[in-house]
Design a protein around this motif. Structure first.
Motif, PDB file in Angstrom:
ATOM      1  N   ILE A  99      48.508  42.233  41.450  1.00  0.00           N
ATOM      2  CA  ILE A  99      49.106  41.202  42.188  1.00  0.00           C
ATOM      3  C   ILE A  99      48.429  40.115  41.211  1.00  0.00           C
ATOM      4  CG2 ILE A  99      48.734  39.683  44.502  1.00  0.00           C
ATOM      5  CD1 ILE A  99      48.475  42.573  45.643  1.00  0.00           C
ATOM      6  N   GLY A 136      50.840  39.281  38.494  1.00  0.00           N
ATOM      7  CA  GLY A 136      52.080  38.803  38.815  1.00  0.00           C
ATOM      8  C   GLY A 136      52.002  37.233  39.259  1.00  0.00           C
ATOM      9  N   THR A 195      44.476  32.584  39.282  1.00  0.00           N
ATOM     10  CA  THR A 195      44.365  33.971  39.433  1.00  0.00           C
ATOM     11  C   THR A 195      42.824  34.269  39.925  1.00  0.00           C
ATOM     12  OG1 THR A 195      43.949  34.343  37.295  1.00  0.00           O
ATOM     13  CG2 THR A 195      45.967  34.808  38.461  1.00  0.00           C
TER      14      THR A 195
END
Length: 132
Positions: free
Chosen positions: A86, A89, A117
């Protein structure tokens, strides 16, 4: 380098931040070299994956004192990878938007992606993996 039984949250966050800086340096190094040979999003993916491996090793050995799945390392690693996927992404989306839509340099896009992130990965990993 194994974690102790308890570590104050501020110290744990500081250690995770240090781990993240080491992983980020690895990530950016791989990104910049790979970008000479492949499309920047493939290079970003490769850098992120190598950085995530460094992060996993250091986070489980040094940063976090409490490991929910310490006795089930396969489960822990799979969960770490899923959270990382995730994060990957999110990383690539931010880089893509910064580079292709805003026209900024790759390293500036990576810096913005690193902030996004880091926040996501810390919160998700702390909640899902590194608490009792």
């Amino acid at each position: 380098m194994q974690a102790s039984a308890y570590r104050p949250p501020v110290a744990e966050f500081g250690r995770y931040f240090a781990v993240s800086l080491i992983a980020l340096a690895t990530d950016v190094g791989v990104l910049m070299v790979a970008a000479w040979f492949v499309h920047y999003l493939w290079a970003a993916t490769l850098g992120f994956v190598v950085g995530a491996a460094v992060s996993y090793y250091l986070a489980t050995r040094w940063a976090f004192a409490q490991r929910r799945f310490a006795r089930r390392p396969r489960t822990e690693f799979i969960a770490y990878v899923l959270i990382g996927a995730i994060g990957l992404g999110l990383n690539n989306l931010v880089i893509f938007l910064m580079v292709d839509f805003l026209g900024v340099a790759l390293l500036i896009g990576k810096a913005a992606a690193a902030v996004a992130t880091f926040v996501f990965n810390y919160a998700a990993r702390k909640f899902a993996l590194f608490r009792t």
